[in-house]
Design an enzyme around this catalytic site. Sequence first.
Site, PDB file in Angstrom:
ATOM      1  CB  SER A  46      39.756  47.583  40.399  1.00 26.24           C
ATOM      2  OG  SER A  46      40.555  46.685  39.695  1.00 26.24           O
TER       3      SER A  46
ATOM      4  CG  HIS B 161      39.438  52.962  38.240  1.00 25.77           C
ATOM      5  ND1 HIS B 161      38.347  52.159  38.006  1.00 25.77           N
ATOM      6  CD2 HIS B 161      40.521  52.226  37.935  1.00 25.77           C
ATOM      7  CE1 HIS B 161      38.762  50.990  37.574  1.00 25.77           C
ATOM      8  NE2 HIS B 161      40.074  50.999  37.525  1.00 25.77           N
TER       9      HIS B 161
ATOM     10  CB  VAL C 238      53.428  40.608  48.694  1.00 25.61           C
ATOM     11  CG1 VAL C 238      53.671  39.117  48.935  1.00 25.61           C
ATOM     12  CG2 VAL C 238      52.887  41.277  49.946  1.00 25.61           C
TER      13      VAL C 238
ATOM     14  CG  HIS D 208      34.195  48.028  32.243  1.00 27.24           C
ATOM     15  ND1 HIS D 208      33.164  48.271  31.381  1.00 27.24           N
ATOM     16  CD2 HIS D 208      33.815  48.547  33.443  1.00 27.24           C
ATOM     17  CE1 HIS D 208      32.201  48.903  32.036  1.00 27.24           C
ATOM     18  NE2 HIS D 208      32.577  49.089  33.276  1.00 27.24           N
TER      19      HIS D 208
ATOM     20  CE1 TYR E 149      29.088  51.979  35.106  1.00 27.27           C
ATOM     21  CE2 TYR E 149      29.223  49.977  33.797  1.00 27.27           C
ATOM     22  CZ  TYR E 149      29.832  50.949  34.568  1.00 27.27           C
ATOM     23  OH  TYR E 149      31.178  50.909  34.799  1.00 27.27           O
TER      24      TYR E 149
ATOM     25  CE1 TYR F 206      21.869  11.222  49.942  1.00 27.41           C
ATOM     26  CE2 TYR F 206      20.579  11.137  51.960  1.00 27.41           C
ATOM     27  CZ  TYR F 206      21.041  11.836  50.877  1.00 27.41           C
ATOM     28  OH  TYR F 206      20.679  13.159  50.714  1.00 27.41           O
TER      29      TYR F 206
ATOM     30  CG  ASP G 109      23.213  14.745  49.068  1.00 25.99           C
ATOM     31  OD1 ASP G 109      23.942  15.387  48.289  1.00 25.99           O
ATOM     32  OD2 ASP G 109      22.083  14.323  48.731  1.00 25.99           O
TER      33      ASP G 109
HETATM   34  P1  FAD Z   1      41.905  46.477  44.051  1.00 24.44           P
HETATM   35  O1  FAD Z   1      41.105  47.651  44.399  1.00 24.44           O
HETATM   36  O2  FAD Z   1      42.527  46.372  42.761  1.00 24.44           O
HETATM   37  O3  FAD Z   1      42.884  46.234  45.216  1.00 24.44           O
HETATM   38  C1  FAD Z   1      43.924  45.271  45.115  1.00 24.44           C
HETATM   39  C2  FAD Z   1      45.159  45.897  45.724  1.00 24.44           C
HETATM   40  O4  FAD Z   1      46.173  44.913  45.795  1.00 24.44           O
HETATM   41  C3  FAD Z   1      45.695  47.021  44.895  1.00 24.44           C
HETATM   42  O5  FAD Z   1      45.683  48.184  45.682  1.00 24.44           O
HETATM   43  C4  FAD Z   1      47.086  46.580  44.537  1.00 24.44           C
HETATM   44  O6  FAD Z   1      48.016  47.638  44.537  1.00 24.44           O
HETATM   45  C5  FAD Z   1      47.386  45.573  45.597  1.00 24.44           C
HETATM   46  N1  FAD Z   1      48.372  44.561  45.202  1.00 24.44           N
HETATM   47  C6  FAD Z   1      48.339  43.747  44.128  1.00 24.44           C
HETATM   48  N2  FAD Z   1      49.416  42.957  44.082  1.00 24.44           N
HETATM   49  C7  FAD Z   1      50.156  43.268  45.172  1.00 24.44           C
HETATM   50  C8  FAD Z   1      51.388  42.798  45.687  1.00 24.44           C
HETATM   51  N3  FAD Z   1      52.091  41.837  45.072  1.00 24.44           N
HETATM   52  N4  FAD Z   1      51.854  43.331  46.828  1.00 24.44           N
HETATM   53  C9  FAD Z   1      51.161  44.317  47.460  1.00 24.44           C
HETATM   54  N5  FAD Z   1      50.004  44.800  47.021  1.00 24.44           N
HETATM   55  C10 FAD Z   1      49.499  44.289  45.882  1.00 24.44           C
HETATM   56  N6  FAD Z   1      32.314  47.326  40.865  1.00 24.44           N
HETATM   57  C11 FAD Z   1      31.114  47.637  41.376  1.00 24.44           C
HETATM   58  O7  FAD Z   1      30.687  46.993  42.316  1.00 24.44           O
HETATM   59  N7  FAD Z   1      30.338  48.623  40.865  1.00 24.44           N
HETATM   60  C12 FAD Z   1      30.762  49.363  39.822  1.00 24.44           C
HETATM   61  O8  FAD Z   1      30.066  50.263  39.367  1.00 24.44           O
HETATM   62  C13 FAD Z   1      32.008  49.052  39.247  1.00 24.44           C
HETATM   63  N8  FAD Z   1      32.430  49.745  38.180  1.00 24.44           N
HETATM   64  C14 FAD Z   1      33.653  49.491  37.648  1.00 24.44           C
HETATM   65  C15 FAD Z   1      34.074  50.262  36.594  1.00 24.44           C
HETATM   66  C16 FAD Z   1      35.320  50.051  36.051  1.00 24.44           C
HETATM   67  C17 FAD Z   1      35.762  50.909  34.905  1.00 24.44           C
HETATM   68  C18 FAD Z   1      36.140  49.026  36.554  1.00 24.44           C
HETATM   69  C19 FAD Z   1      37.479  48.760  35.979  1.00 24.44           C
HETATM   70  C20 FAD Z   1      35.705  48.251  37.609  1.00 24.44           C
HETATM   71  C21 FAD Z   1      34.464  48.466  38.161  1.00 24.44           C
HETATM   72  N9  FAD Z   1      33.990  47.715  39.246  1.00 24.44           N
HETATM   73  C22 FAD Z   1      32.782  48.022  39.795  1.00 24.44           C
HETATM   74  C23 FAD Z   1      34.763  46.589  39.788  1.00 24.44           C
HETATM   75  C24 FAD Z   1      35.511  47.000  41.044  1.00 24.44           C
HETATM   76  O9  FAD Z   1      36.205  48.172  40.797  1.00 24.44           O
HETATM   77  C25 FAD Z   1      36.495  45.939  41.476  1.00 24.44           C
HETATM   78  O10 FAD Z   1      35.920  44.672  41.365  1.00 24.44           O
HETATM   79  C26 FAD Z   1      36.947  46.135  42.905  1.00 24.44           C
HETATM   80  O11 FAD Z   1      37.375  47.456  43.102  1.00 24.44           O
HETATM   81  C27 FAD Z   1      38.060  45.174  43.267  1.00 24.44           C
HETATM   82  O12 FAD Z   1      38.514  45.463  44.578  1.00 24.44           O
HETATM   83  P2  FAD Z   1      39.790  44.721  45.147  1.00 24.44           P
HETATM   84  O13 FAD Z   1      40.015  45.228  46.515  1.00 24.44           O
HETATM   85  O14 FAD Z   1      39.655  43.284  44.959  1.00 24.44           O
HETATM   86  O15 FAD Z   1      40.962  45.124  44.160  1.00 24.44           O
HETATM   87  N1  THG Z   2      24.896   8.228  43.139  1.00 26.64           N
HETATM   88  C1  THG Z   2      26.007   8.022  43.869  1.00 26.64           C
HETATM   89  N2  THG Z   2      26.512   8.976  44.651  1.00 26.64           N
HETATM   90  C2  THG Z   2      25.929  10.180  44.725  1.00 26.64           C
HETATM   91  C3  THG Z   2      24.756  10.438  43.992  1.00 26.64           C
HETATM   92  C4  THG Z   2      24.241   9.417  43.177  1.00 26.64           C
HETATM   93  N3  THG Z   2      26.465  11.152  45.498  1.00 26.64           N
HETATM   94  C5  THG Z   2      26.016  12.501  45.368  1.00 26.64           C
HETATM   95  C6  THG Z   2      24.521  12.572  45.170  1.00 26.64           C
HETATM   96  N4  THG Z   2      24.134  11.666  44.098  1.00 26.64           N
HETATM   97  C7  THG Z   2      23.857  12.145  46.425  1.00 26.64           C
HETATM   98  N5  THG Z   2      22.419  12.186  46.341  1.00 26.64           N
HETATM   99  C8  THG Z   2      21.606  11.113  46.540  1.00 26.64           C
HETATM  100  C9  THG Z   2      20.312  11.357  46.914  1.00 26.64           C
HETATM  101  C10 THG Z   2      19.458  10.295  47.226  1.00 26.64           C
HETATM  102  C11 THG Z   2      19.923   8.991  47.107  1.00 26.64           C
HETATM  103  C12 THG Z   2      21.190   8.746  46.666  1.00 26.64           C
HETATM  104  C13 THG Z   2      22.060   9.818  46.392  1.00 26.64           C
HETATM  105  C14 THG Z   2      19.069   7.830  47.536  1.00 26.64           C
HETATM  106  N6  THG Z   2      18.356   7.988  48.678  1.00 26.64           N
HETATM  107  C15 THG Z   2      17.637   6.928  49.314  1.00 26.64           C
HETATM  108  C16 THG Z   2      16.264   7.431  49.748  1.00 26.64           C
HETATM  109  O1  THG Z   2      16.214   8.561  50.263  1.00 26.64           O
HETATM  110  O2  THG Z   2      15.312   6.751  49.545  1.00 26.64           O
HETATM  111  C17 THG Z   2      18.421   6.511  50.530  1.00 26.64           C
HETATM  112  C18 THG Z   2      17.786   5.429  51.274  1.00 26.64           C
HETATM  113  C19 THG Z   2      18.652   4.893  52.376  1.00 26.64           C
HETATM  114  O3  THG Z   2      19.431   5.669  52.972  1.00 26.64           O
HETATM  115  O4  THG Z   2      18.581   3.716  52.618  1.00 26.64           O
HETATM  116  O5  THG Z   2      19.071   6.814  46.918  1.00 26.64           O
HETATM  117  O6  THG Z   2      23.241   9.588  42.452  1.00 26.64           O
HETATM  118  N7  THG Z   2      26.635   6.857  43.797  1.00 26.64           N
END
Ligand code: FAD
Ligand code: THG
Length: 822
Positions: free
Chosen positions: A45, A48, A174, A225, A259, A538, A551
């Site tokens: 990609s 070009h 590869v 595209h 674009y 927590y 958390d």
């Molecule tokens: P690639 O450039 O595809 O590189 C991957 C490489 O891996 C390739 O060279 C391939 O030969 C190699 N490969 C794959 N499999 C193997 C294997 N098994 N063994 C060895 N080598 C392998 N992005 C923008 O940010 N701006 C833009 O304006 C934009 N315009 C775009 C317009 C078009 C028409 C298209 C199609 C895309 C556009 N993109 C744009 C997206 C952008 O081109 C790509 O997201 C980006 O180039 C991806 O880069 P890459 O290095 O991941 O992939």
């Molecule tokens: N319930 C349970 N697990 C969880 C969440 C939940 N894990 C992910 C996420 N939610 C964690 N987030 C919180 C945030 C605040 C509290 C609990 C989970 C909470 N806080 C008390 C306080 O700050 O007053 C702790 C007091 C203390 O430590 O004694 O209750 O929703 N199961």
Amino acid sequence: MSTTPRVVIIGAGIVGANLADELTERGWDRVTVLDQGPLPLTGGSTSHAPGLVYQTGPSKTMTAFAQYTVEKFTGLDADGAWCFNRVGGLEIATTAERLADLHRKQGWATSWGVPGEVVGPQECAKLHPLLDPDRILGGLHTPTDGLAKASRAVDALARRAQARGARFQGGTRVVGVRQSGGRVTGVETTRGEVPADIVVCCAGFWGRAVGAMAGMNLPLLPMAHQYVHTGPLPELAGRNDEHGEARMPILRHQDRDLYFREHVDRLGVGSYAHRPMPVGLEDLPRVDGPTEASMPSMLPFTGEDFAESWEYARRLLPALETARIEDGFNGVFSFTPDGGPLIGESPETAGFWIAEAVWVTHSAGVARSVAQLLVDGRSEVELHGCDVHRFDEIETAEAYVEETARQNFIEIYDVKHPLQPRLSPRDLRVSPFHARQKELGAVFLEAHGWERPHWYGANAALAKELPMDWRPPSRDAWSGMFHDPSVVAVEAWRTRTAVALYDMTPLKRLEIGGPGALAYLDGLTTGKMDKSVGAVTYTLLLDAAGGVRSDITVARLGEQEFQVGVNGNIDLDYFRRRLPGDGSVQLRDVTGGTCCIGVWGPLARDLVQPLSRDDFSHEGLKFFRCKRAHIAGIPVTAMRLSYVGELGWEVYTSAEYGRRLWDVLYEAGRGLGVVAAGRAAFNSLRLEKGYRAWGTDMTTEHDPYEAGVGFAVRPDKGPFVGRDALAGRDESTVTRRLTCLTVDDGRSVVLGSEPVFLDGDPAGYVTSAAFSHTLGTPIAYAWLPASATPGTPVEIKYFDRMVRATVAAEPLVDPEMKRIRR
Ligand code: FAD
Ligand code: THG
């Protein structure tokens, strides 16, 4: 002889080349980049890509990636030829809705530190003289955006990396990944085996095939595209030389999915307006030597798909009326279910990494983060929205990926509300209460395939009972979308004054057990784990630099048995890959086989106690304690905690009892005013209580003291991940803080990611926001300098309007914990 790890990078596109550069810059010189195509133009990609770089987006992380690409490519050249041409960016609006959205986007730009301003039609035409000012309403001008010369940058980066010891080898496909004992040992290629300690897949849209060689199921879909070049335009004659190529800003006309950029005296026009065109790898053209006009990533142009776009292009740019399309192609690149890239290490094959679905725009930033992960174990930019493990299993199924990636293609330039749900596929995962929720008119939004009630239509009948001081003001149309203020007010009101049932089933929970479980959890968390059976803690997961990875809650159900409530699949992956090798700890995701109702409100005890012979009194089950019990004969685990900040329990049971549990609680609650309540009320109530949402309010970019969760860190408990990094830090040393705000006018609700101004200058951004029904005013949390202490006036920029707010002491509701601990 260097002793740094031997790294094989698969793919010499913009991602692979950047990664080789970033790794060798960090002293890792044993880097081999393999590509199936010839060098430097491999036919992927990148070969070009027209290279438009718009930095600003809703994601802070993606914007940071793009900012780094701009910075890095600006300082890069190949024999004096540019790799970045800072022509600026212009996105124009032809509808009022788009113009408003450009203001919202200007807000993101301000929040993340990209210069930009919304300008009128005349100013747009001055910046881009091909525009007819009468056909547009205005535009967002971002002067530091521009053009990346992607293929030239590959060349420049490869040369720099080679000078530091890297090896680039083309014509080498590869075909297999070698592993031994769960670790990668090298790759098999069409030209023999290449040994490696680390392999990074940067194979672009071929990624799914390469990932599969290491047992990874990547949620990635190659799609075509369209891009065309016009013939020479008289209006551009003599404006640009061959070297510079372009002077006018890159241009987006998102209302028509188009674009534009200059190519000396021609224009390039890209379109996302056509039907989605998924591409099978077997359908790619077979090309021996890729040229700029013919390569595997270029499918033949299907003119009929472009016809409508061409008409819209001509309407926007009158100069095109006499022009014609000289050539075009259907170029292939990667799409994912949520549009984000895929970064991370294989769960099964240690040392096998991927960096996939990355645009040129984000390529240098992604490569820097991957290099930091490999070399330092941590990326300075937080990655949760890019982590390949953010998806649950269902989200990596081929049919799901195909459908969601197609939809992302269609919606790529749409104005999207932060709550906007996907329409399909839906009903993939439902809790046992789902049928009842539907009967109650639940409005569902989707997350990770789960259907989650946002509010319940049935509660609309109670709106007339709302006391005057609970009646919410009307909202602007945007903040009111996917929302029902008066129903949500009812649910919040009943939660704070009676009792409500919340479906907590989608919250991921893990069972962690075995003789090594206690020590294992102790080493990974910030809290004391060696508490009595029945304790709930927590606690935080930190990274090595003390950043907040998550958390969680840890409930000790038995001596060697813990139930852990986590924030998603990234946490599961984190725990899984740190299991001791001796089998002393078992880990199981029990989410799907179980369910959970949060029974919360001042009358929660009046509801539950009569249904049980177990003791649900304050003494019988204290705050942050859990026990096994029965409710109406149903075996449950009750945990006394509440994310909404009320008396009550999370009541867990296995899935087959779920519906009965719901029915029993709902029926018994009728006389107490019970309601079913959804996520909208939930989010408002938790924010009033000051409870942080990981991923939104805090990430690895923040330490616990800044994030306001320092109370969960016990540095004296013994060693744990991140402890040493926190030495010397505490609440008094922080320079920024997650800060609570109340909105002065009592009615302007913001939604998140808006910039916050202090003394007239941008100083931070909103993370979460809601209307506080308990206080009767909108509230928000924002990252701000520590100098913004309670009472400090600030302004939040919402679209084109400044909303006055004031820093408040937190939490806003129940700081003395009187509601919960009684
Ligand atoms: P690639 O450039 O595809 O590189 C991957 C490489 O891996 C390739 O060279 C391939 O030969 C190699 N490969 C794959 N499999 C193997 C294997 N098994 N063994 C060895 N080598 C392998 N992005 C923008 O940010 N701006 C833009 O304006 C934009 N315009 C775009 C317009 C078009 C028409 C298209 C199609 C895309 C556009 N993109 C744009 C997206 C952008 O081109 C790509 O997201 C980006 O180039 C991806 O880069 P890459 O290095 O991941 O992939
Ligand atoms: N319930 C349970 N697990 C969880 C969440 C939940 N894990 C992910 C996420 N939610 C964690 N987030 C919180 C945030 C605040 C509290 C609990 C989970 C909470 N806080 C008390 C306080 O700050 O007053 C702790 C007091 C203390 O430590 O004694 O209750 O929703 N199961």
